[in-house]
Write an enzyme that holds these catalytic residues in place. Structure first.
Site, mmCIF file in Angstrom:
data_model
loop_
_atom_site.group_PDB
_atom_site.id
_atom_site.type_symbol
_atom_site.label_atom_id
_atom_site.label_comp_id
_atom_site.label_asym_id
_atom_site.label_seq_id
_atom_site.Cartn_x
_atom_site.Cartn_y
_atom_site.Cartn_z
ATOM 1 N N CYS A 138 -5.268 -2.049 6.293
ATOM 2 C CA CYS A 138 -4.928 -2.830 5.117
ATOM 3 C C CYS A 138 -4.792 -4.299 5.483
ATOM 4 C CB CYS A 138 -3.674 -2.302 4.434
ATOM 5 S SG CYS A 138 -2.155 -2.533 5.341
ATOM 6 N N ARG A 172 8.191 -19.085 1.824
ATOM 7 C CA ARG A 172 8.952 -17.851 2.049
ATOM 8 C C ARG A 172 9.783 -17.576 0.813
ATOM 9 N NH1 ARG A 172 9.652 -14.712 6.224
ATOM 10 N NH2 ARG A 172 8.721 -16.213 7.628
ATOM 11 N N ARG A 222 1.149 -18.118 0.110
ATOM 12 C CA ARG A 222 0.939 -18.618 1.480
ATOM 13 C C ARG A 222 -0.419 -19.315 1.601
ATOM 14 N NH1 ARG A 222 4.398 -15.432 5.572
ATOM 15 N NH2 ARG A 222 6.390 -15.607 4.479
ATOM 16 N N ASN A 224 -2.686 -11.080 6.930
ATOM 17 C CA ASN A 224 -2.929 -10.264 8.118
ATOM 18 C C ASN A 224 -4.028 -9.246 7.844
ATOM 19 O OD1 ASN A 224 -1.865 -7.926 6.858
ATOM 20 N ND2 ASN A 224 0.188 -8.631 7.347
ATOM 21 N N GLU A 231 -3.630 -6.848 -2.086
ATOM 22 C CA GLU A 231 -3.623 -5.880 -0.988
ATOM 23 C C GLU A 231 -4.981 -5.205 -0.909
ATOM 24 O OE1 GLU A 231 -1.376 -5.364 1.248
ATOM 25 O OE2 GLU A 231 -1.470 -3.286 1.938
ATOM 26 N N GLU A 266 14.850 -12.373 1.584
ATOM 27 C CA GLU A 266 14.609 -13.190 2.780
ATOM 28 C C GLU A 266 15.843 -13.971 3.199
ATOM 29 O OE1 GLU A 266 12.025 -13.139 4.729
ATOM 30 O OE2 GLU A 266 10.289 -12.466 3.564
ATOM 31 N N GLU A 302 2.316 -17.780 8.887
ATOM 32 C CA GLU A 302 1.431 -16.623 8.758
ATOM 33 C C GLU A 302 1.047 -16.512 7.290
ATOM 34 O OE1 GLU A 302 3.124 -12.711 9.723
ATOM 35 O OE2 GLU A 302 1.790 -11.907 8.179
ATOM 36 N N ARG A 307 11.114 -9.288 -1.431
ATOM 37 C CA ARG A 307 11.831 -9.122 -0.166
ATOM 38 C C ARG A 307 13.051 -10.023 -0.183
ATOM 39 N NH1 ARG A 307 7.207 -8.913 4.608
ATOM 40 N NH2 ARG A 307 6.024 -7.227 3.644
ATOM 41 N N CYS A 332 0.779 -1.248 0.000
ATOM 42 C CA CYS A 332 0.000 0.000 0.000
ATOM 43 C C CYS A 332 0.807 1.292 0.000
ATOM 44 C CB CYS A 332 -1.044 -0.013 1.111
ATOM 45 S SG CYS A 332 -0.385 -0.263 2.757
ATOM 46 N N ASP A 365 -2.532 -11.346 12.866
ATOM 47 C CA ASP A 365 -1.877 -12.317 11.991
ATOM 48 C C ASP A 365 -2.755 -13.557 11.897
ATOM 49 O OD1 ASP A 365 0.358 -10.898 11.346
ATOM 50 O OD2 ASP A 365 1.727 -11.998 12.665
HETATM 51 P P1 ATP Z 1 6.797 -13.319 8.104
HETATM 52 O O1 ATP Z 1 6.749 -13.072 9.579
HETATM 53 O O2 ATP Z 1 6.359 -14.671 7.682
HETATM 54 O O3 ATP Z 1 8.098 -12.895 7.494
HETATM 55 P P2 ATP Z 1 5.745 -10.754 7.629
HETATM 56 O O4 ATP Z 1 5.266 -10.369 8.967
HETATM 57 O O5 ATP Z 1 7.056 -10.268 7.151
HETATM 58 O O6 ATP Z 1 5.694 -12.352 7.487
HETATM 59 P P3 ATP Z 1 3.900 -9.016 6.402
HETATM 60 O O7 ATP Z 1 4.896 -7.942 6.296
HETATM 61 O O8 ATP Z 1 2.841 -8.922 7.421
HETATM 62 O O9 ATP Z 1 4.628 -10.413 6.571
HETATM 63 O O10 ATP Z 1 3.282 -9.237 4.937
HETATM 64 C C1 ATP Z 1 1.907 -9.493 4.718
HETATM 65 C C2 ATP Z 1 1.685 -10.781 3.999
HETATM 66 O O11 ATP Z 1 2.555 -10.877 2.873
HETATM 67 C C3 ATP Z 1 1.996 -12.029 4.806
HETATM 68 O O12 ATP Z 1 0.922 -12.381 5.622
HETATM 69 C C4 ATP Z 1 2.211 -13.039 3.712
HETATM 70 O O13 ATP Z 1 0.976 -13.498 3.209
HETATM 71 C C5 ATP Z 1 2.890 -12.232 2.633
HETATM 72 N N1 ATP Z 1 4.351 -12.403 2.683
HETATM 73 C C6 ATP Z 1 5.235 -11.666 3.383
HETATM 74 N N2 ATP Z 1 6.498 -12.085 3.172
HETATM 75 C C7 ATP Z 1 6.401 -13.129 2.297
HETATM 76 C C8 ATP Z 1 7.361 -13.979 1.679
HETATM 77 N N3 ATP Z 1 8.654 -13.836 1.901
HETATM 78 N N4 ATP Z 1 6.927 -14.938 0.829
HETATM 79 C C9 ATP Z 1 5.604 -15.076 0.583
HETATM 80 N N5 ATP Z 1 4.663 -14.301 1.135
HETATM 81 C C10 ATP Z 1 5.034 -13.331 1.980
HETATM 82 ZN ZN ZN Z 2 -0.651 -2.413 3.522
HETATM 83 MG MG MG Z 3 8.963 -11.118 7.016
#
Ligand code: ATP
Ligand code: ZN
Ligand code: MG
Length: 505
Positions: free
Chosen positions: A464, A353, A471, A438, A361, A344, A435, A342, A312, A422
């Protein structure tokens, strides 16, 4: 600044005020002594409790400079004292037809109580750090420009933040179970990514944490999107938008991501020029060696931001600086127009992941009451989807949202107004929880950051929700498996036949 009270601080500043003419000729030493005495008695004590404030402890006139040594406590920090002095001295000199040309900062030392184990190695605009006997001493490396920008105050604030962060580090983050679904039958006990790869539904792409989604997995993603359209977007009055997927630093400064995104960002660069001649050496090098000369490229590009991280933030530029009439609220929009990225690192695991993932979104805004009420409505709808359509086992937890954790404000989320839920589901093959989405109520964070207002003057709030398609897929397949006969009827219908397109020899 409440927690600062406990900390004792001392400031020692050596600086010169440079003037446009010789001071020794224009001003008598008596006049100057009187000026400094006045400053010490009144100007540098203003606003401080009795007996506190700043003090000029020595001064001298050398040609066109007034050399000063100022010591202070935290009530009138020495750099503030210097700025006050500069102003006042300017007025004083006006009578003598001399002006102030600038300030030279020679030495600036800040000493403060330091009772945490946190060891500091490096700080911006600090040339040396001494830590001994519960005292921290900073030797600043600043000039007039940085002083006017209040960099010393920002450094002290940064230290406060670091101390806060240390305090929270020991404690576990706020996590509170809100809801747990009924137990559901699991039909699979293996890693769904491996099974999908084996069946040719996905294949590893060339990049790290990146896959190519074949017709079958893509059809599953699209079925999830249709469920969102049918159950959420159409009945709850959402409209689709297309958000940018390249994000500039200005956006991340406003959203707060600039405070911490660095280890996870995918950085984006543009060429310093598109002049082909500028790139000829790179092109020739490649043609001769068949190697891409990364170091030569690095010299010719510059960073301009990064790839979409949270979806967003860049959309708020649409509203930036605008005022909206209240009667169009609540506003509900969604974006599913591209990837999120990201870094990771070692954490990447299958489609659970990824470095490149797909997310829908969901963004809503309104008054505080509207935003909180809509969040509840969404939560109800999600429960319906997970129970009645996907038939998965999941739980919901109230957690500290990222932007509060970042600022050491974890405690605030206990109010249960601004915060994040979450959604977590167990993966039977590993027993671990994932997760998968959210729902966040972000308060006035984004409207404030992007300067968006309501006509009535009431606070604009937003929320949001990010639905990670990979996931959702990982959770569904991990629990329900690949035998579509065992899938819940509603979902099987939503997906339809899984297409078989490719065969390999
Ligand atoms: P995590 O704790 O698993 O790293 P996050 O808290 O970083 O997740 P958010 O920033 O809340 O995740 O992102 C919102 C959503 O985006 C998550 O609920 C998930 O569905 C998705 N998401 C985030 N990171 C990833 C990733 N590396 N791969 C796939 N989906 C992801
Ligand atoms: Zn957002
Ligand atoms: Mg994360």
């Amino acid at each position: 600044m409440e927690h600062e009270k406990a900390t004792d601080m001392e400031f020692m500043l050596k600086a010169n005020l440079k003037c446009s003419g010789s001071l020794s000729e224009a001003v008598s030493s008596d006049e100057l002594t009187e000026f400094v005495n006045y400053c010490n008695a009144e100007l540098l004590k203003k606003g401080a409790p009795p007996g506190c404030g700043a003090e000029v402890v020595s001064w001298a006139i050398v040609a066109d400079k007034l050399e000063l040594e100022i010591v202070s406590d935290r009530f009138v920090r020495a750099h503030d004292a210097l700025l006050r002095l500069k102003n006042e001295f300017g007025k004083f000199l006006g009578k003598h037809r001399i002006g102030i040309r600038g300030m030279e900062i020679n030495d600036y030392e800040i000493t403060m109580d330091w009772d945490t184990e946190l060891k500091l190695k490096k700080l911006p605009f600090v040339k040396a750090i001494k830590q001994e006997a519960e005292k921290l001493k900073l030797f600043l490396d600043i000039d007039e420009f940085l002083l006017e920008k209040r960099i010393p105050d920002r450094i002290i604030k940064l230290l406060d933040d670091k101390k806060e962060a240390i305090k929270w580090k020991g404690k576990s983050e706020h996590w509170e179970l809100l809801f747990e679904s009924a137990k559901k039958p699991f039909h699979f006990d293996k890693d769904p990514t491996e099974e999908m790869a084996k069946r040719g539904w996905i294949r590893h792409a060339a990049g790290r944490g990146q896959f190519i989604y074949g017709p079958q997995s893509t059809k599953i993603f699209r079925a999830f999107e249709r469920i969102l359209v049918d159950e959420i977007f159409t009945p709850l009055g959402y409209e689709e938008m297309i958000f940018p997927k390249f994000v500039t630093w200005d956006v991340w400064k406003r959203s707060g991501h600039a405070k911490g995104i660095y280890p996870e960002a995918y950085y984006v660069c543009t060429p310093k020029t598109r002049d082909p001649e500028y790139w000829e050496e790179v092109i020739d090098y490649y043609k001769v060696t068949n190697e891409v000369p990364l170091d030569m490229i690095m010299e010719r590009i510059e960073n301009v931001g990064g790839m979409c991280y949270a979806q967003c933030p860049p959309s708020w530029v649409f509203l930036q600086g605008k005022t909206m009439p209240d009667d169009i609220l609540p506003i509900k929009v969604f974006d599913r127009s591209g990837t999120s990225h990201r870094y990771e690192s070692g954490g990447i695991h299958g489609i659970e992941r990824l470095d490149e993932f797909h997310r829908v979104e969901i963004l809503w805004m309104g008054t505080k009451e509207q935003v909180i009420a809509h969040s509840k409505q969404l939560q109800d709808t999600y429960r319906y989807i997970f129970n009645e359509i996907l038939d998965i086992e999941w739980r919901e937890a109230w957690v500290t949202p990222w932007f509060m954790a970042q600022e050491g404000k974890s405690g605030l989320s206990e109010l249960k107004e601004v915060g994040t839920i979450d959604y977590e589901a167990v993966l039977p093959y590993s027993g671990k929880l994932l997760e998968f989405q959210n729902v966040s109520v972000n308060g006035d964070k984004y409207p404030k950051g992007f300067n968006v207002k309501l006509q009535s003057g009431e606070e604009l709030w937003s929320g949001c929700s990010g639905v990670g398609l990979q996931r959702w897929t990982a959770v569904f397949l991990a629990q329900k498996g690949f035998d579509t006969d065992k899938w819940p009827e509603k979902f099987r219908t939503a997906v339809g036949e899984l297409p078989e397109v490719f065969r390999f020899l």
